[in-house]
Design an enzyme around this catalytic site. Structure first.
Site, PDB file in Angstrom:
ATOM      1  N   GLU A 108       0.827  -1.209   0.000  1.00  0.00           N
ATOM      2  CA  GLU A 108       0.000   0.000   0.000  1.00  0.00           C
ATOM      3  C   GLU A 108       0.860   1.258   0.000  1.00  0.00           C
ATOM      4  O   GLU A 108       0.543   2.247  -0.677  1.00  0.00           O
ATOM      5  CB  GLU A 108      -0.928  -0.004   1.220  1.00  0.00           C
ATOM      6  CG  GLU A 108      -1.900  -1.174   1.282  1.00  0.00           C
ATOM      7  CD  GLU A 108      -3.043  -1.040   0.289  1.00  0.00           C
ATOM      8  OE1 GLU A 108      -3.109  -0.011  -0.408  1.00  0.00           O
ATOM      9  OE2 GLU A 108      -3.860  -1.965   0.209  1.00  0.00           O
ATOM     10  N   ASP A 255      -4.711  -9.393  -8.829  1.00  0.00           N
ATOM     11  CA  ASP A 255      -5.119  -8.426  -9.848  1.00  0.00           C
ATOM     12  C   ASP A 255      -3.986  -7.582 -10.437  1.00  0.00           C
ATOM     13  O   ASP A 255      -3.671  -7.652 -11.623  1.00  0.00           O
ATOM     14  CB  ASP A 255      -6.233  -7.529  -9.304  1.00  0.00           C
ATOM     15  CG  ASP A 255      -5.915  -6.943  -7.926  1.00  0.00           C
ATOM     16  OD1 ASP A 255      -4.839  -7.247  -7.377  1.00  0.00           O
ATOM     17  OD2 ASP A 255      -6.747  -6.185  -7.406  1.00  0.00           O
ATOM     18  N   GLU A 349     -18.817  -5.957  -2.822  1.00  0.00           N
ATOM     19  CA  GLU A 349     -17.434  -6.380  -2.618  1.00  0.00           C
ATOM     20  C   GLU A 349     -17.225  -7.799  -3.134  1.00  0.00           C
ATOM     21  O   GLU A 349     -16.142  -8.143  -3.613  1.00  0.00           O
ATOM     22  CB  GLU A 349     -17.063  -6.274  -1.128  1.00  0.00           C
ATOM     23  CG  GLU A 349     -15.587  -6.445  -0.838  1.00  0.00           C
ATOM     24  CD  GLU A 349     -14.743  -5.240  -1.253  1.00  0.00           C
ATOM     25  OE1 GLU A 349     -13.644  -5.087  -0.711  1.00  0.00           O
ATOM     26  OE2 GLU A 349     -15.157  -4.460  -2.126  1.00  0.00           O
ATOM     27  N   GLU A 367     -12.298   0.549  -9.562  1.00  0.00           N
ATOM     28  CA  GLU A 367     -11.938  -0.313 -10.692  1.00  0.00           C
ATOM     29  C   GLU A 367     -12.994  -0.304 -11.803  1.00  0.00           C
ATOM     30  O   GLU A 367     -12.662  -0.323 -12.995  1.00  0.00           O
ATOM     31  CB  GLU A 367     -11.699  -1.747 -10.213  1.00  0.00           C
ATOM     32  CG  GLU A 367     -10.391  -1.964  -9.480  1.00  0.00           C
ATOM     33  CD  GLU A 367     -10.435  -1.473  -8.033  1.00  0.00           C
ATOM     34  OE1 GLU A 367      -9.374  -1.388  -7.403  1.00  0.00           O
ATOM     35  OE2 GLU A 367     -11.547  -1.182  -7.548  1.00  0.00           O
TER      36      GLU A 367
END
Length: 809
Positions: A108, A255, A349, A367
């Site tokens: 992150e 991803d 989610e 996204e």
């Protein structure tokens, strides 16, 4: 980072004018972006030590000491807010510290903080080069980025080169004061989403160490891919390189690994990244993509589904497919996601394959907006402007609160993702003259930070005329010359997700011929029925897992009345399927009772809805197995004499189950076992399969017929391959090996093998049933080794899937 703050002074409010060609008048919507980790419900900032700890969430957000939300400085310049950008840079340089004694997520911190600093540096350099703004700037943001990069580097000090998932910004990962360094596992995306930021840092500063570490991590992940499927798992051990979770998809945990392989090629010009991406992509489209769905699979058994739901993070994938140039599946998957969004207001989610909510939360993830932007960029289809408007309206309607935006169906801080969502929505509706610079000269990181293509060291030919090429998006005028083509892809998906009830049928016109086909009468092997389906606009799709799916395309029906008939047929088929699921029969057992198995191997089997009911037989049906010829069992057997008096083995496919049963019964078989031809299927991971009839009376079928999935069937076939004869018991449930009847199993097997009942080989006694049971196991362990190995592999897969079920998203 920010130790103290004044909330009112740290907000920036932006007004977004939607210049949509399909919207008139253009609505004006305002979105507030916070320069803090704001708690939008209480209108207070989040400061470390003053608020209760949220564990992993706080690690990802820097524990309130790293201000992640303001770091996308390039957003301000994208909005042509030059004065605000310059002031924000000054505030970051003045107030932000990086030497905090705090544990943060390496992943992150890299994609948000380091990427944000580098994106801000790119914008500052561009403005300074214009000669009017940021003339005072001397690469201060780059110096901060290098400082942060050096603080993250100790995380890569592992034998594999994969980084630790967390690091202490002051103390690194060495020593007890770091409060980290004990982790063993990391996600694939966490280790594989480093290259853009670290390579950019190396090329901005001239220090190759950062790019070298990021490449080493990517090289290790590539080497650890499953070589048969070319897929990667979700979680890997950073020390041994063993896969901890072997499920594979394009969503959570993996991803951005795929995203960064392709974008690393775009940014850095290294063909190796493109080659690796293309190999992965081919496998994704072969195993994971089941348009419009993207389903997780097992990397060692890629035909085997790993779960029955999808997560919202995979919504980025249509946008990546646009960058790849594969538009058709991008349109299909995006449309599925849009219809799920319309169904539930936001993309949940996680949601099931029948588009119901699996995890009811939406943390304002960007996204889907990202993929919408890229599809509009590629197609210029105004449909995607309508999609963007829906997203904006839902944000304001369901997520807006007085001090920002909150998670839908939750109370988490949504501002972390809102800046990226805002950027893609702005770009979606912006005209070229609205943008202060050409975004085609930049690559978007996974957090939509902008890194300049000028960082590439690859040589480009000066002979190419850029006007003849669209570097980012394919030329859809050549791909889709018919403007209605994208709509034809979207229409069937819309009805599949919506599952709306059909309208009352209009009066049928006279002279239209026969009555419509009823669901209970439908036979999949009937050419006449298939033609009726075609006329009603219903197509039959064979899925990769062996199942058959019916999809209606109302626009393809021969008439409006036929389309209505098709809708009624689909509704009846859903009701019939639901009724059959409620009438599920319990599983049956195929028990291998011959030597050397002696009842130890029990295979779970699915029953047939016709033929002999084993639940009404106390003894079951016992016999030696015989493989039929032809193996499909769809015609009269050529080896009927051999099959007579035995239990027939035959393969699924090519004809109805009742037809198979009639052929083996005519040959004199006393029972039948149908083995699934879908490689990798197993009763451990798939629901019990019941074999249905063919729509006609099946009272003539009197023998029992059982169904084995591929994995269980392979065990039986392997046993038959290694031993001259294999005897099985078909029954309602497995018989206990310890019962007195076990002696009958042993004696008969020895007689068939040419042994005398009182005699044993290798000096083993055969005087009692118990010794008979023990003797052959020890004597023939080598013969059953491969079967035992197969069963061990089966058990390993079962344990892996049990672990997957325990894991959270």
């Amino acid at each position: 980072m920010f130790d103290h703050f004044s909330p009112p002074s740290l907000f920036l409010s932006f007004v977004l004018l939607l210049r949509s060609r399909s919207l008139s008048p253009s609505p004006s919507l305002s979105l507030a972006l916070s320069l803090l980790l704001l708690m939008p419900l209480t209108c207070r900032g989040r400061v470390r030590g003053l608020e209760p700890s949220r564990g992993d969430v706080d690690d990802a957000l820097g524990n309130g000491t790293i201000c992640l939300t303001p770091v996308p400085l390039c957003l301000l310049q994208l909005l042509n807010k030059t004065e605000e950008f310059e002031e924000a840079v000054r505030r970051v340089l003045k107030d932000v510290r990086l030497d905090n004694d705090v544990v943060v997520s390496v992943f992150e911190t890299n994609i948000r903080v380091l990427g944000g600093l580098l994106g801000g540096h790119s914008m500052a350099v561009m403005l300074k080069g214009g000669g009017q703004h940021m003339l005072w700037y001397e690469d201060e943001l780059l110096h901060m980025a290098r400082d942060l990069g050096l603080r993250l580097l100790p995380a890569f000090n592992t034998s594999s080169g994969l980084p630790y998932p967390r690091i202490n910004l002051r103390h690194g990962v060495v020593g007890p004061e770091t409060r980290t360094g004990t982790e063993t596992d990391t996600c694939t995306a966490c280790a594989g989403t480093i290259i853009l930021e670290f390579a950019a840092l190396s090329r901005f500063t001239g220090d190759p160490v950062f790019e070298a570490h990021a490449r080493r991590a990517l090289d290790f992940l590539w080497e650890k891919r499953q070589r048969n499927s070319n897929l990667v798992g979700t979680t890997i051990n950073i020390h041994s390189g063993e896969w901890v979770r072997r499920d594979s998809g394009v969503g959570a945990g993996i991803d951005s690994y795929y995203e960064y392989l392709l974008k690393a090629y775009v940014l850095l010009g290294d063909d190796q990244f493109l080659q690796r991406f293309n190999i992965h992509y081919a496998s994704i489209m072969k195993y994971i993509s089941q348009p419009p769905l993207l389903l997780d699979v097992h990397i060692h058994k890629p035909r085997l589904p790993a779960r029955t739901w999808m997560d919202s993070l995979l919504a980025f994938f249509p946008g990546l497919q646009v960058l790849k140039g594969d538009i058709r599946p991008a349109i299909e998957t995006h449309e599925m996601l849009y219809q799920v969004t319309r169904k539930h207001n936001f993309l949940p989610e996680a949601f099931t394959t029948d588009f119901q909510v699996h995890w009811a939360q939406h943390p304002l993830r960007p996204e889907f907006a990202e993929s919408t932007y890229f599809l509009y960029k590629a197609t210029r289809d105004p449909y995607y402007l309508d999609v963007g408007r829906t997203v904006l309206e839902n944000l304001n309607r369901f997520a807006r609160v007085p001090c920002g935006f909150r998670c839908y169906e939750g109370t988490c801080n949504g501002l972390l993702f809102l800046a990226e969502m805002f950027k893609y929505l702005f770009l979606l509706f912006a005209e070229d003259e609205d943008l202060p610079f050409d975004v085609e000269d930049y690559v978007f990181t996974t957090e939509a930070h902008l890194l300049p293509l000028s960082l590439s060291t690859a040589l480009r030919s000066n002979e190419l005329d850029d006007a003849n090429f669209e570097w980012t998006c394919p030329n859809t005028r050549l791909l889709f010359p018919d403007p209605a083509y994208p709509r034809s892809l979207r229409e069937p998906i819309r009805s599949a997700v919506d599952k709306s009830c059909p309208r009352p049928a209009p009066p049928r016109e006279a002279g239209l011929g026969r009555a419509p086909l009823r669901a209970q009468d439908f036979m999949a092997n009937s050419p006449e029925h298939l033609e009726l389906l075609r006329r009603m606009g219903v197509s039959l799709i064979h899925l990769k897992d062996g199942r058959v799916q019916l999809v209606q395309h109302a626009s393809q029906a021969v008439s409006a009345v036929a389309a209505e008939d098709g809708m009624r047929f689909m509704q009846e088929m859903m009701e019939l399927s639901s009724q059959q699921q409620k009438e599920q029969l319990p599983p049956r057992a195929v028990q291998i009772i011959s030597h050397p198995f002696l009842g130890r191997v029990v295979l779970t089997a699915g029953p047939a809805q016709f033929g002999m009911d084993l639940s009404k037989s106390s003894l079951g049906v016992r016999g030696f197995v015989a493989v039929v010829e032809p193996y499909s069992g769809c015609s009269e057997l050529t080896n009927a004499e051999f099959v007579a008096g035995r239990i027939a083995l035959l393969q699924r496919g090519q004809c109805m189950f009742a037809e198979k049963a009639r052929h083996i019964q005519k040959a004199g078989a006393i029972g039948g076992i149908v083995i699934d031809d879908n490689e990798g299927s197993s009763s451990d991971t798939a629901p019990l399969f019941q074999m249905a009839g063919d729509g006609r009376s099946t009272d003539d079928v009197t023998l029992p017929l059982l169904f084995l999935f591929h994995k269980e069937g392979s065990i039986l076939l392997q046993a038959l391959k290694e031993h001259r004869e294999v005897e099985v018991l078909l029954s309602e449930k497995a018989r206990d090996r310890a019962t007195p009847d076990q002696s009958q199993f042993t004696t008969q097997e020895q007689e068939f093998a040419g042994e005398e009942p009182g005699r044993s080989e290798a000096g083993l006694s055969n005087d009692t049933p118990s010794s008979a049971e023990e003797g052959p196991v020890e004597d023939d362990s080598s013969k059953s080794q491969s079967v035992d190995s197969l069963m061990a592999d089966w058990q390993e897969d079962l344990e892996a899937f049990k672990q997957m079920e325990k894991d959270e998203l």
